[in-house]
Design a protein around this motif. Sequence first.
Motif, PDB file in Angstrom:
ATOM      1  N   LEU A   1      30.162  40.309 -33.587  1.00 28.28           N
ATOM      2  CA  LEU A   1      29.405  39.043 -32.973  1.00 28.28           C
ATOM      3  C   LEU A   1      30.381  38.112 -32.463  1.00 28.28           C
ATOM      4  O   LEU A   1      30.203  37.574 -31.513  1.00 28.28           O
ATOM      5  N   GLN A   2      31.361  37.586 -33.337  1.00 28.71           N
ATOM      6  CA  GLN A   2      32.307  36.578 -32.870  1.00 28.71           C
ATOM      7  C   GLN A   2      32.868  36.971 -31.696  1.00 28.71           C
ATOM      8  O   GLN A   2      33.205  36.160 -30.706  1.00 28.71           O
ATOM      9  N   LYS A   3      33.203  38.238 -31.452  1.00 26.79           N
ATOM     10  CA  LYS A   3      33.970  38.748 -30.135  1.00 26.79           C
ATOM     11  C   LYS A   3      33.108  38.380 -29.000  1.00 26.79           C
ATOM     12  O   LYS A   3      33.382  38.226 -27.853  1.00 26.79           O
ATOM     13  N   GLU A   4      31.786  39.045 -29.275  1.00 29.05           N
ATOM     14  CA  GLU A   4      30.727  38.798 -28.212  1.00 29.05           C
ATOM     15  C   GLU A   4      30.634  37.491 -27.954  1.00 29.05           C
ATOM     16  O   GLU A   4      30.399  37.169 -26.530  1.00 29.05           O
ATOM     17  N   ILE A   5      30.620  36.426 -28.710  1.00 26.76           N
ATOM     18  CA  ILE A   5      30.476  34.936 -28.554  1.00 26.76           C
ATOM     19  C   ILE A   5      31.537  34.521 -27.746  1.00 26.76           C
ATOM     20  O   ILE A   5      31.397  33.981 -26.626  1.00 26.76           O
ATOM     21  N   THR A   6      32.834  34.880 -28.152  1.00 28.62           N
ATOM     22  CA  THR A   6      33.998  34.557 -27.239  1.00 28.62           C
ATOM     23  C   THR A   6      33.880  34.895 -25.987  1.00 28.62           C
ATOM     24  O   THR A   6      34.169  34.311 -24.967  1.00 28.62           O
ATOM     25  N   VAL A   7      33.507  36.267 -25.614  1.00 26.74           N
ATOM     26  CA  VAL A   7      33.684  36.897 -24.180  1.00 26.74           C
ATOM     27  C   VAL A   7      32.622  36.151 -23.482  1.00 26.74           C
ATOM     28  O   VAL A   7      32.703  35.717 -22.191  1.00 26.74           O
ATOM     29  N   ALA A   8      31.319  35.850 -24.102  1.00 26.35           N
ATOM     30  CA  ALA A   8      30.288  35.106 -23.532  1.00 26.35           C
ATOM     31  C   ALA A   8      30.467  33.769 -23.069  1.00 26.35           C
ATOM     32  O   ALA A   8      30.362  33.269 -21.893  1.00 26.35           O
ATOM     33  N   LYS A   9      31.335  33.190 -24.022  1.00 24.77           N
ATOM     34  CA  LYS A   9      31.982  31.741 -23.559  1.00 24.77           C
ATOM     35  C   LYS A   9      32.839  31.886 -22.451  1.00 24.77           C
ATOM     36  O   LYS A   9      32.744  30.926 -21.584  1.00 24.77           O
ATOM     37  N   GLU A  10      33.730  32.809 -22.608  1.00 27.91           N
ATOM     38  CA  GLU A  10      34.644  32.653 -21.182  1.00 27.91           C
ATOM     39  C   GLU A  10      33.911  33.132 -20.169  1.00 27.91           C
ATOM     40  O   GLU A  10      34.385  32.334 -18.848  1.00 27.91           O
ATOM     41  N   LYS A  11      32.942  34.057 -20.211  1.00 26.69           N
ATOM     42  CA  LYS A  11      32.323  34.423 -18.844  1.00 26.69           C
ATOM     43  C   LYS A  11      31.603  32.905 -18.385  1.00 26.69           C
ATOM     44  O   LYS A  11      31.501  32.921 -17.325  1.00 26.69           O
ATOM     45  N   GLU A  12      30.743  32.468 -19.278  1.00 33.01           N
ATOM     46  CA  GLU A  12      30.058  31.105 -18.983  1.00 33.01           C
ATOM     47  C   GLU A  12      31.184  29.983 -18.288  1.00 33.01           C
ATOM     48  O   GLU A  12      30.715  29.500 -17.299  1.00 33.01           O
ATOM     49  N   THR A  13      32.332  29.799 -18.837  1.00 34.32           N
ATOM     50  CA  THR A  13      33.440  28.860 -18.427  1.00 34.32           C
ATOM     51  C   THR A  13      33.671  29.197 -16.790  1.00 34.32           C
ATOM     52  O   THR A  13      33.976  28.687 -15.812  1.00 34.32           O
ATOM     53  N   GLN A  14      33.922  30.838 -16.665  1.00 32.41           N
ATOM     54  CA  GLN A  14      34.300  31.037 -15.623  1.00 32.41           C
ATOM     55  C   GLN A  14      33.183  30.913 -14.432  1.00 32.41           C
ATOM     56  O   GLN A  14      33.552  30.340 -13.293  1.00 32.41           O
ATOM     57  N   SER A  15      31.987  31.194 -14.702  1.00 31.15           N
ATOM     58  CA  SER A  15      30.851  31.196 -14.012  1.00 31.15           C
ATOM     59  C   SER A  15      30.898  29.717 -13.530  1.00 31.15           C
ATOM     60  O   SER A  15      30.350  29.447 -12.317  1.00 31.15           O
ATOM     61  N   ARG A  16      30.953  28.529 -14.484  1.00 34.21           N
ATOM     62  CA  ARG A  16      30.725  27.286 -14.447  1.00 34.21           C
ATOM     63  C   ARG A  16      31.863  26.831 -13.442  1.00 34.21           C
ATOM     64  O   ARG A  16      31.324  26.103 -12.441  1.00 34.21           O
ATOM     65  N   LYS A  17      33.098  27.312 -13.457  1.00 36.25           N
ATOM     66  CA  LYS A  17      33.896  26.598 -12.554  1.00 36.25           C
ATOM     67  C   LYS A  17      33.748  27.299 -11.143  1.00 36.25           C
ATOM     68  O   LYS A  17      33.766  26.699 -10.160  1.00 36.25           O
ATOM     69  N   ALA A  18      33.367  28.818 -11.166  1.00 35.12           N
ATOM     70  CA  ALA A  18      32.954  29.134  -9.662  1.00 35.12           C
ATOM     71  C   ALA A  18      31.932  28.560  -9.110  1.00 35.12           C
ATOM     72  O   ALA A  18      31.806  28.222  -7.963  1.00 35.12           O
ATOM     73  N   HIS A  19      30.978  28.032 -10.044  1.00 36.53           N
ATOM     74  CA  HIS A  19      29.636  27.519  -9.328  1.00 36.53           C
ATOM     75  C   HIS A  19      29.943  26.009  -9.051  1.00 36.53           C
ATOM     76  O   HIS A  19      29.442  25.690  -8.060  1.00 36.53           O
ATOM     77  N   GLN A  20      30.995  25.379  -9.667  1.00 38.84           N
ATOM     78  CA  GLN A  20      31.405  24.035  -9.334  1.00 38.84           C
ATOM     79  C   GLN A  20      32.137  24.020  -7.882  1.00 38.84           C
ATOM     80  O   GLN A  20      31.720  23.449  -6.968  1.00 38.84           O
TER      81      GLN A  20
END
Length: 277
Positions: A95-114
């Motif tokens: 689950l920890q791994k899942e959270i990390t992946v999700a966070k990374e994905k979120e950060t990437q998407s946020r950057k792309a969105h900006q």
Amino acid sequence: MTMDGVFDTLRTLQDVLTEKISLENEVRESPKALESQEDVLEHYKKNFIEKNRDYEKARNANAEYINQIFEAEKSREEAEKKMELLTSARESEALQKEITVAKEKETQSRKAHQREEKYVAELKTEMDEMHNNIALQEKELAERKSKINLEIAEKNQRIGELNAQEQELIPDLDPDVLFKFERIVKNKMGKGIVAIHGGVCTGCYMVLPVQFANEVRAGEDVIFCPYCSRILFYEETDDKENFFDDADLGSLVDIDDMDEDEEDEEEEEDINIDFED
Ligand SMILES: [Zn+2]
């Protein structure tokens, strides 16, 4: 009508015809003045459509990034919730791994969105400018168009007046003379009746045969210049002009005649043949 009367009528008719021809040309040519501005406007509109396509594309991409952020947040939150209920260390690790992946994905998407959001805003600014520019051009073009249409209406009105004047003058003239005269005024855009000075036609500067010049002087008939087909009339000149140096005149004649001959050769031949008939 006296010959002087005929010459006067021809001169008046000449003024009427030259003004009419020049107005008709202006009426025909003036809408062309708008063509380049119309082309520019078309070009602006085409650019705007292309820009709008980019803008729609960027907005869709941006919406997709926002969706991705939302999805990543959701899977992180779900993983975090599961984490709270957990007992085994092994599950926790996954689950920890899942959270990390999700966070990374979120950060990437946020950057792309900006990045995309900024791009969308830039495009919007550009489009607003283009839109204003198009509106301005359209307004300017419409103003020019109505101004030109007004001028054309005025010119057409004047042409109507000139046509009426022409119709008044025409009945006084011999139809054959009229036909040749109108043709020469139209072809040479101007003088169809010229004086002879010292035996020289002032239309083409050719020296006329003496007998011919005498006939013109006698003024008993309408006589056409055998070289340029203009109608000739006799005009008294001062001594200076009568004794014009032949050598000087010769050089003038050559220059003037060369291009005139090239332009009007066919036309003149025509007229001369008619004349001889
Ligand atoms: Zn002539």
